[in-house]
Motif scaffolding. Sequence first.
Motif, short mmCIF file in Angstrom:
data_model
loop_
_atom_site.label_atom_id
_atom_site.label_comp_id
_atom_site.label_asym_id
_atom_site.label_seq_id
_atom_site.Cartn_x
_atom_site.Cartn_y
_atom_site.Cartn_z
N ARG A 10 -28.07 -41.23 -31.40
CA ARG A 10 -26.90 -40.96 -30.57
C ARG A 10 -26.01 -42.20 -30.48
NH1 ARG A 10 -31.37 -41.54 -27.29
NH2 ARG A 10 -31.21 -43.18 -25.75
N PRO A 11 -24.70 -41.98 -30.29
CA PRO A 11 -23.81 -43.14 -30.17
C PRO A 11 -23.99 -43.85 -28.84
CG PRO A 11 -22.60 -41.09 -29.88
CD PRO A 11 -24.01 -40.71 -30.24
N THR A 12 -23.51 -45.08 -28.78
CA THR A 12 -23.58 -45.82 -27.52
C THR A 12 -22.52 -45.28 -26.57
OG1 THR A 12 -22.06 -47.48 -28.40
CG2 THR A 12 -24.42 -47.92 -28.64
N PRO A 13 -22.71 -45.45 -25.25
CA PRO A 13 -21.71 -44.96 -24.30
C PRO A 13 -20.38 -45.71 -24.45
CG PRO A 13 -23.71 -45.70 -23.17
CD PRO A 13 -23.85 -46.04 -24.61
N ALA A 14 -19.30 -45.05 -24.06
CA ALA A 14 -17.98 -45.67 -24.11
C ALA A 14 -17.90 -46.80 -23.09
CB ALA A 14 -16.92 -44.62 -23.79
N PRO A 15 -17.07 -47.83 -23.36
CA PRO A 15 -16.92 -48.94 -22.39
C PRO A 15 -16.35 -48.43 -21.07
CG PRO A 15 -15.86 -49.44 -24.49
CD PRO A 15 -16.30 -48.03 -24.55
N THR A 16 -16.69 -49.11 -19.98
CA THR A 16 -16.19 -48.75 -18.66
C THR A 16 -15.26 -49.83 -18.15
OG1 THR A 16 -18.03 -49.83 -17.56
CG2 THR A 16 -18.32 -47.49 -18.08
#
Length: 141
Positions: free
Chosen positions: A130-136
């Motif tokens: 799975r891809p990494t989460p988007a930046p916050t």
Amino acid sequence: SDYVTGCKNDCLESGDEPLYETLKDCCSFHHNYIGAQGDYLECMGLTLPPTVKPTDRPTPAPTPEPVSSCMFYSDYVTGCKNDCLESGDEPLYETLKDCCSFHHNYIGAQGDYLECMGLTLPPTVKPTDRPTPAPTPEPVS
């Protein structure tokens, strides 16, 4: 593991062999020996360090085998040394590999074969699907 040369991650498992999270886990379980085909070093893809030791004097004529003015001995904690400071009571070895194989022939504790030989393990990062989460915009805890 193919039980001969090492552990594989080729997605060709038949379903009846044990599966491991990391290469280190597989090699530690199935290839936890040193000095034969498919041993721990071969399984982990590790190579031995060079054996050349600098000296302060001119070198003698070439020989068919490597030589050293000091013999290797174990400090029984972190590895084998050839600093010419042996007391005379300990066993002496011509090569680092011989000393480490005899006195530090275990894996996974201080002074093990890898530390004695000066080898380091490859990174243990395990890829995911799975891809990494988007930046916050704000830090998360």
